[in-house]
Design an enzyme around this catalytic site. Structure first.
Site, PDB file in Angstrom:
ATOM      1  CG  HIS A   1     -14.657 -10.073 112.340  1.00  0.00           C
ATOM      2  ND1 HIS A   1     -13.654 -10.997 112.438  1.00  0.00           N
ATOM      3  CD2 HIS A   1     -15.809 -10.707 112.691  1.00  0.00           C
ATOM      4  CE1 HIS A   1     -14.176 -12.159 112.820  1.00  0.00           C
ATOM      5  NE2 HIS A   1     -15.472 -12.010 112.982  1.00  0.00           N
TER       6      HIS A   1
ATOM      7  CG  HIS B   1     -15.278 -16.554 112.992  1.00  0.00           C
ATOM      8  ND1 HIS B   1     -15.784 -16.697 111.722  1.00  0.00           N
ATOM      9  CD2 HIS B   1     -15.835 -15.432 113.504  1.00  0.00           C
ATOM     10  CE1 HIS B   1     -16.628 -15.713 111.481  1.00  0.00           C
ATOM     11  NE2 HIS B   1     -16.671 -14.925 112.534  1.00  0.00           N
TER      12      HIS B   1
END
Length: 333
Positions: free
Chosen positions: A58, A220
């Site tokens: 991320h 996700h």
């Protein structure tokens, strides 16, 4: 899978090794574990310490915001996987400067379990830990169930405001209050246009048609609110902004911080097209922009798409947001 890597199992440790080699003046690791990222000058004695953590994949979240004026440490897991409680405890020990530690992280089950365990273990060593959970994704639950919401790009504003308060000498209560106030005034929504591939899995996290988009998808690959045909930039922006504004309910005369965030594979040109429409929508409502952030702040590997985050600011939050910060991925003077 087409990625620039060696062995999939080495993806995260080799990334971390490169990070430390590139920024030795700013970052190091606690103990022998590369996954325990801390400020090179930690602990900063007499300052409340801030820590976060979560899965890799991320960047800049999470470890990219470790530095002066923001976070003191971060525990890093494998791609999209929580770090362990022991790793978080190791970070906590290293960054504690005698004034307590504040955990700020996203509302995900594995993270909550491991961070709570780390906080309990830290208490046995007389380290006071306070927790602030990030729950800014309006697509993940309705307002009446806001406690179930996911934490996404809005956590950057919490890092910034709480980090500023700590840097200015605030107490443990002060820093927690700053983080909570920032998050109470922050909402996010995103749209995904393509999946990403986790190196160990070797295949996309989900499938989506070439002419489709998913409104409200999580970072996700969690399901969004609705899958639809791809729309224009203005239509996509209006969908996200309307949902955020309906939830946040700013009034004419208010000022907001605006973040247009790319998810990993969206060129900056497209992000500025989104910001253009978002700015116009706010102006039409008599709402001002205190600061604009356009770029990649919380990604999902090579996922195409974007999110918008709005934070309503008063004089206190504006001052905290404006406070200088310097990390490998975030510099504000």
């Amino acid at each position: 899978m087409k990625k620039i890597l060696n062995q999939p199992a080495d993806f995260v440790p080799e990334m971390l090794e490169g990070l430390f080699l590139a920024h030795p003046d700013q970052l190091t690791h606690a103990g022998d574990d590369l996954h325990c990222v801390v400020r090179a000058d930690s602990p900063v004695e007499g300052k409340v310490a801030l820590a976060t953590g979560g899965g890799s994949g991320h960047l800049p979240v999470f470890l990219g915001y470790v530095g002066k004026g923001m976070l003191d440490g971060c525990a890093v897991g494998d791609v999209f996987a929580s770090p362990s409680a022991d790793q978080m405890l190791e970070v906590t020990r290293r960054i504690h400067g005698g004034k307590g530690v504040v955990y700020i992280y996203g509302n995900y089950g594995g993270d909550v379990m491991n961070f709570d365990m780390a906080a309990e273990m830290a208490s046995f060593e007389d380290i006071e830990v306070r927790t602030v959970l990030v729950k800014d994704d309006v697509a993940s639950a309705p307002p009446e169930e806001a406690g179930r919401r996911r934490g996404v790009a809005g956590m950057v504003f919490a890092f910034k405001c709480a980090g500023a308060k700590a840097d200015m000498g605030g107490s443990l209560d002060d820093v927690v209050a700053a983080a909570e106030k920032a998050l109470a005034n922050t909402r996010t929504m995103g749209v995904a246009l393509s999946p990403c591939t986790v190196p160990r899995a070797g295949k996309p996290t989900f499938t989506i048609g070439e002419d489709e988009m998913e409104i409200g998808m999580g970072i996700h690959g969690e399901p969004g609110m609705k899958r639809e045909k791809l729309q224009t930039a203005d239509e996509i922006t209006e969908r996200m902004m309307t949902a955020i504004l309906d939830d946040l309910q700013p009034a004419a005369g208010d000022k907001l911080a605006v973040m247009v965030n790319g998810l990993g594979a969206t060129p900056p040109e497209e992000l500025y097209i989104i910001y253009r429409k978002a700015h116009k929508m706010l102006a039409e409502r008599g709402i001002g922009v205190h600061r604009a952030y356009v770029g990649e702040y919380a990604t999902s590997m090579e996922m195409a798409g974007a999110s918008i985050t709005l934070m309503r600011v008063d004089d206190e939050l504006a001052a905290l947001l404006d406070h200088p910060a310097h990390t490998p991925f975030f510099v504000q003077v």
